[in-house]
Design a protein around this motif. Structure first.
Motif, PDB file in Angstrom:
ATOM      1  N   CYS A  98      19.284  69.609  73.408  1.00  0.00           N
ATOM      2  CA  CYS A  98      18.256  69.387  72.478  1.00  0.00           C
ATOM      3  C   CYS A  98      17.685  70.518  71.964  1.00  0.00           C
ATOM      4  O   CYS A  98      17.351  70.661  70.729  1.00  0.00           O
ATOM      5  CB  CYS A  98      17.158  68.416  73.138  1.00  0.00           C
ATOM      6  SG  CYS A  98      17.631  66.510  73.349  1.00  0.00           S
ATOM      7  N   ALA A  99      17.394  71.673  72.883  1.00  0.00           N
ATOM      8  CA  ALA A  99      16.657  72.693  72.399  1.00  0.00           C
ATOM      9  C   ALA A  99      17.725  73.557  71.691  1.00  0.00           C
ATOM     10  O   ALA A  99      17.159  74.001  70.625  1.00  0.00           O
ATOM     11  CB  ALA A  99      16.440  73.613  73.735  1.00  0.00           C
ATOM     12  N   TYR A 100      18.888  73.225  71.612  1.00  0.00           N
ATOM     13  CA  TYR A 100      19.771  73.960  70.805  1.00  0.00           C
ATOM     14  C   TYR A 100      19.979  73.344  69.409  1.00  0.00           C
ATOM     15  O   TYR A 100      20.036  73.966  68.314  1.00  0.00           O
ATOM     16  CB  TYR A 100      21.400  74.012  71.333  1.00  0.00           C
ATOM     17  CG  TYR A 100      22.378  74.344  70.515  1.00  0.00           C
ATOM     18  CD1 TYR A 100      22.714  75.875  70.416  1.00  0.00           C
ATOM     19  CD2 TYR A 100      23.018  73.588  69.869  1.00  0.00           C
ATOM     20  CE1 TYR A 100      23.925  76.355  69.657  1.00  0.00           C
ATOM     21  CE2 TYR A 100      24.074  74.088  68.954  1.00  0.00           C
ATOM     22  CZ  TYR A 100      24.416  75.485  68.946  1.00  0.00           C
ATOM     23  OH  TYR A 100      25.557  75.948  68.237  1.00  0.00           O
ATOM     24  N   ALA A 101      19.894  72.159  69.521  1.00  0.00           N
ATOM     25  CA  ALA A 101      20.269  71.272  68.216  1.00  0.00           C
ATOM     26  C   ALA A 101      19.084  70.895  67.399  1.00  0.00           C
ATOM     27  O   ALA A 101      19.407  70.591  66.360  1.00  0.00           O
ATOM     28  CB  ALA A 101      21.199  70.053  68.487  1.00  0.00           C
ATOM     29  N   LEU A 102      17.893  70.636  67.934  1.00  0.00           N
ATOM     30  CA  LEU A 102      16.886  70.285  67.280  1.00  0.00           C
ATOM     31  C   LEU A 102      15.721  71.169  67.117  1.00  0.00           C
ATOM     32  O   LEU A 102      15.657  72.169  68.034  1.00  0.00           O
ATOM     33  CB  LEU A 102      16.068  68.962  68.151  1.00  0.00           C
ATOM     34  CG  LEU A 102      17.245  67.558  68.420  1.00  0.00           C
ATOM     35  CD1 LEU A 102      16.638  66.695  69.266  1.00  0.00           C
ATOM     36  CD2 LEU A 102      17.667  67.089  67.005  1.00  0.00           C
ATOM     37  N   ARG A 103      14.795  70.672  66.091  1.00  0.00           N
ATOM     38  CA  ARG A 103      13.709  71.837  65.958  1.00  0.00           C
ATOM     39  C   ARG A 103      12.366  70.762  65.601  1.00  0.00           C
ATOM     40  O   ARG A 103      12.645  69.724  65.374  1.00  0.00           O
ATOM     41  CB  ARG A 103      14.176  72.490  64.625  1.00  0.00           C
ATOM     42  CG  ARG A 103      15.152  73.561  64.855  1.00  0.00           C
ATOM     43  CD  ARG A 103      14.684  74.764  66.019  1.00  0.00           C
ATOM     44  NE  ARG A 103      15.867  75.668  66.337  1.00  0.00           N
ATOM     45  CZ  ARG A 103      16.518  75.584  66.986  1.00  0.00           C
ATOM     46  NH1 ARG A 103      16.801  74.516  67.910  1.00  0.00           N
ATOM     47  NH2 ARG A 103      17.595  76.343  67.112  1.00  0.00           N
ATOM     48  N   GLY A 104      11.411  71.635  65.576  1.00  0.00           N
ATOM     49  CA  GLY A 104      10.021  70.978  65.317  1.00  0.00           C
ATOM     50  C   GLY A 104       9.748  69.407  66.060  1.00  0.00           C
ATOM     51  O   GLY A 104       9.996  69.344  67.209  1.00  0.00           O
ATOM     52  N   TRP A 105       9.255  68.349  65.378  1.00  0.00           N
ATOM     53  CA  TRP A 105       8.991  67.312  65.856  1.00  0.00           C
ATOM     54  C   TRP A 105       9.914  66.419  66.597  1.00  0.00           C
ATOM     55  O   TRP A 105       9.934  65.686  67.440  1.00  0.00           O
ATOM     56  CB  TRP A 105       8.173  66.163  64.823  1.00  0.00           C
ATOM     57  CG  TRP A 105       9.228  65.763  63.783  1.00  0.00           C
ATOM     58  CD1 TRP A 105       9.445  66.503  62.341  1.00  0.00           C
ATOM     59  CD2 TRP A 105      10.059  64.665  63.816  1.00  0.00           C
ATOM     60  NE1 TRP A 105      10.375  65.478  61.622  1.00  0.00           N
ATOM     61  CE2 TRP A 105      10.687  64.542  62.551  1.00  0.00           C
ATOM     62  CE3 TRP A 105      10.015  63.459  64.407  1.00  0.00           C
ATOM     63  CZ2 TRP A 105      11.446  63.490  62.261  1.00  0.00           C
ATOM     64  CZ3 TRP A 105      11.063  62.593  64.250  1.00  0.00           C
ATOM     65  CH2 TRP A 105      11.850  62.654  62.993  1.00  0.00           C
ATOM     66  N   ARG A 106      11.160  66.735  65.973  1.00  0.00           N
ATOM     67  CA  ARG A 106      12.460  66.027  66.587  1.00  0.00           C
ATOM     68  C   ARG A 106      12.512  66.409  67.962  1.00  0.00           C
ATOM     69  O   ARG A 106      12.790  65.810  68.973  1.00  0.00           O
ATOM     70  CB  ARG A 106      13.721  66.190  65.842  1.00  0.00           C
ATOM     71  CG  ARG A 106      13.685  65.741  64.321  1.00  0.00           C
ATOM     72  CD  ARG A 106      15.080  65.857  63.647  1.00  0.00           C
ATOM     73  NE  ARG A 106      15.052  65.074  62.480  1.00  0.00           N
ATOM     74  CZ  ARG A 106      14.496  65.589  61.252  1.00  0.00           C
ATOM     75  NH1 ARG A 106      13.818  66.710  61.268  1.00  0.00           N
ATOM     76  NH2 ARG A 106      14.540  64.872  60.192  1.00  0.00           N
ATOM     77  N   LEU A 107      12.528  67.607  68.256  1.00  0.00           N
ATOM     78  CA  LEU A 107      12.504  68.256  69.563  1.00  0.00           C
ATOM     79  C   LEU A 107      11.600  67.762  70.489  1.00  0.00           C
ATOM     80  O   LEU A 107      11.537  67.450  71.767  1.00  0.00           O
ATOM     81  CB  LEU A 107      12.480  69.824  69.511  1.00  0.00           C
ATOM     82  CG  LEU A 107      12.553  70.501  70.827  1.00  0.00           C
ATOM     83  CD1 LEU A 107      13.742  70.188  71.598  1.00  0.00           C
ATOM     84  CD2 LEU A 107      12.542  72.022  70.734  1.00  0.00           C
ATOM     85  N   GLY A 108      10.019  67.476  69.868  1.00  0.00           N
ATOM     86  CA  GLY A 108       9.254  67.058  70.762  1.00  0.00           C
ATOM     87  C   GLY A 108       9.265  65.439  71.198  1.00  0.00           C
ATOM     88  O   GLY A 108       9.342  65.045  72.153  1.00  0.00           O
ATOM     89  N   VAL A 109      10.063  64.669  70.099  1.00  0.00           N
ATOM     90  CA  VAL A 109      10.312  63.228  70.497  1.00  0.00           C
ATOM     91  C   VAL A 109      11.136  63.387  71.411  1.00  0.00           C
ATOM     92  O   VAL A 109      11.257  62.645  72.451  1.00  0.00           O
ATOM     93  CB  VAL A 109      10.710  62.590  69.151  1.00  0.00           C
ATOM     94  CG1 VAL A 109      11.326  61.073  69.402  1.00  0.00           C
ATOM     95  CG2 VAL A 109       9.333  62.446  68.154  1.00  0.00           C
ATOM     96  N   ALA A 110      12.410  64.137  71.226  1.00  0.00           N
ATOM     97  CA  ALA A 110      13.450  64.059  72.302  1.00  0.00           C
ATOM     98  C   ALA A 110      12.964  64.558  73.638  1.00  0.00           C
ATOM     99  O   ALA A 110      13.392  63.877  74.816  1.00  0.00           O
ATOM    100  CB  ALA A 110      14.442  65.128  71.779  1.00  0.00           C
ATOM    101  N   GLY A 111      12.206  65.345  73.951  1.00  0.00           N
ATOM    102  CA  GLY A 111      11.507  65.922  75.036  1.00  0.00           C
ATOM    103  C   GLY A 111      10.779  64.631  75.861  1.00  0.00           C
ATOM    104  O   GLY A 111      10.887  64.364  76.924  1.00  0.00           O
ATOM    105  N   ALA A 112       9.879  64.047  74.847  1.00  0.00           N
ATOM    106  CA  ALA A 112       9.259  62.479  75.521  1.00  0.00           C
ATOM    107  C   ALA A 112      10.310  61.557  75.928  1.00  0.00           C
ATOM    108  O   ALA A 112      10.195  61.009  77.059  1.00  0.00           O
ATOM    109  CB  ALA A 112       8.368  62.130  74.313  1.00  0.00           C
ATOM    110  N   VAL A 113      11.387  61.574  75.033  1.00  0.00           N
ATOM    111  CA  VAL A 113      12.213  60.515  75.576  1.00  0.00           C
ATOM    112  C   VAL A 113      13.104  60.913  76.849  1.00  0.00           C
ATOM    113  O   VAL A 113      13.302  60.034  77.682  1.00  0.00           O
ATOM    114  CB  VAL A 113      13.335  60.248  74.399  1.00  0.00           C
ATOM    115  CG1 VAL A 113      14.544  59.347  75.085  1.00  0.00           C
ATOM    116  CG2 VAL A 113      12.785  59.535  73.148  1.00  0.00           C
ATOM    117  N   LEU A 114      13.245  62.168  76.939  1.00  0.00           N
ATOM    118  CA  LEU A 114      13.914  62.647  78.149  1.00  0.00           C
ATOM    119  C   LEU A 114      13.309  62.528  79.463  1.00  0.00           C
ATOM    120  O   LEU A 114      13.681  62.313  80.427  1.00  0.00           O
ATOM    121  CB  LEU A 114      14.495  64.029  78.040  1.00  0.00           C
ATOM    122  CG  LEU A 114      15.683  64.191  76.889  1.00  0.00           C
ATOM    123  CD1 LEU A 114      16.103  65.672  76.979  1.00  0.00           C
ATOM    124  CD2 LEU A 114      16.980  63.499  77.267  1.00  0.00           C
TER     125      LEU A 114
END
Length: 329
Positions: A98-114
């Protein structure tokens, strides 16, 4: 169309053996093709997606997955604590992707989901590993979907729908009970005498306390998808994706041509001796070192999904004829 018909024929044969002898299909298939498909899948993924699996990111992934290998080996001796550790490190692999492929709010959402998913997996680890086992067998759908991007529109449509049919529709029909009248004996005595308790083998693919009837359906689904998984990596893609092999060989010239097949054959032959002596120990050792090919898939899949309908996340052009490195839709 030829490729679609080939998959229809392969799926028909795989379904027939999975229905009549699911336990034997799982056990003997693993012994015959397990190690070889590991080597060939790693060759394809690291060749085709070299722009993703490169540099510091690849080093991070290899470090994390090596920790998973150690967790799986430790699980042979200390059991559940090592399984909890694997869950944590497994989600760290996803977080790195996620850190490699995502940026901004998408990374934050991915972190919450994980974070939520990690908590669920730690609460129900038995379900976590069953889902992981089946998810690994579903992964070829994404790689075959991407591979078909260079086909003409009509052929691509038929090919992709064929993949959806065997990966998703056939297992769904099995789980709904449509194939129950065709099921063979899931307690095959000959295989059980060699590989151990059928319940123990079924536990790899069945949720805890699933019961024999539901567990048998899960076993058949697993046997079918595992067989097709081997067909994809050992037969289809080595013959129909030569550019991926050439890209891998540019990175690892010592495994050029037949050498990758020889490596898979030699390692598989050596491990088969342990399978014969003690199937449970052989499977545990195989599972540990198979972590590399299983967990490397997920960051690549994430990069592929992010690339759909957005800017490419691949940083260089991968050698595949004239095709762009990002997913073509």
């Amino acid at each position: 169309m030829k490729a679609s018909l080939l998959f229809v024929a392969a799926a028909g044969a795989a379904l027939a053996v999975a229905l009549r002898a699911p336990l034997a299909t799982v056990v003997l298939g693993l012994i015959a093709f397990g190690v070889l498909h590991n080597v060939l899948e790693l060759r394809y993924v690291t060749g085709r997606f070299a722009p993703v699996l490169n540099g510091r990111f690849l080093a991070v992934l290899l470090g994390l997955i090596s920790a998973i290998v150690l967790c799986r080996i430790a699980a042979m001796f200390i059991g559940q604590p090592a399984r909890y550790a694997e869950i944590l490190v497994g989600y760290a692999v996803l977080a790195a992707g996620c850190a490699y492929a995502l940026r901004g709010w998408r990374l934050g959402v991915a972190g919450a989901v994980l974070t939520l998913a990690t908590a669920v997996s730690l609460a129900w680890p038995g379900y976590h590993f069953v889902v992981l086992a089946h998810l690994h067998n579903v992964v070829p759908l994404f790689f075959l979907w991407e591979w078909a991007s260079s086909m003409g529109p009509s052929a691509r449509r038929w090919f992709r729908w064929t993949q959806v049919a065997w990966v998703l529709v056939v297992p769904l029909l099995i789980m709904l009970g449509f194939a129950d009248p065709l099921l063979g004996d899931v307690r095959e005595t000959t295989v059980a005498a060699f590989a151990g308790s059928p319940e123990r083998i079924m536990a790899v693919s069945s949720p805890p306390e699933a019961g024999l009837a539901v567990g048998a359906r899960f076993l058949v689904v697993f046997a079918f998808l595992q067989t097709m998984h081997y067909f994809v990596w050992v037969w289809f893609l080595p013959r129909h994706a030569p550019d991926a092999a050439r890209a891998f060989e540019a990175r690892a010239p010592w495994l050029r041509g037949w050498r990758a097949w020889a490596l898979g054959g030699l390692l598989g032959g050596a491990l088969s001796v342990l399978f014969v002596i003690d199937y449970a120990s052989g499977r545990a050792l195989y599972s540990a070192f198979a972590s590399y090919h299983a967990y490397l898939e997920f960051p690549v899949l994430l990069a592929m999904l992010v690339a759909v309908g957005s800017q490419p996340v691949f940083r260089k052009t991968a050698p595949r004829g004239q095709q762009p490195a990002a997913v073509s839709t």
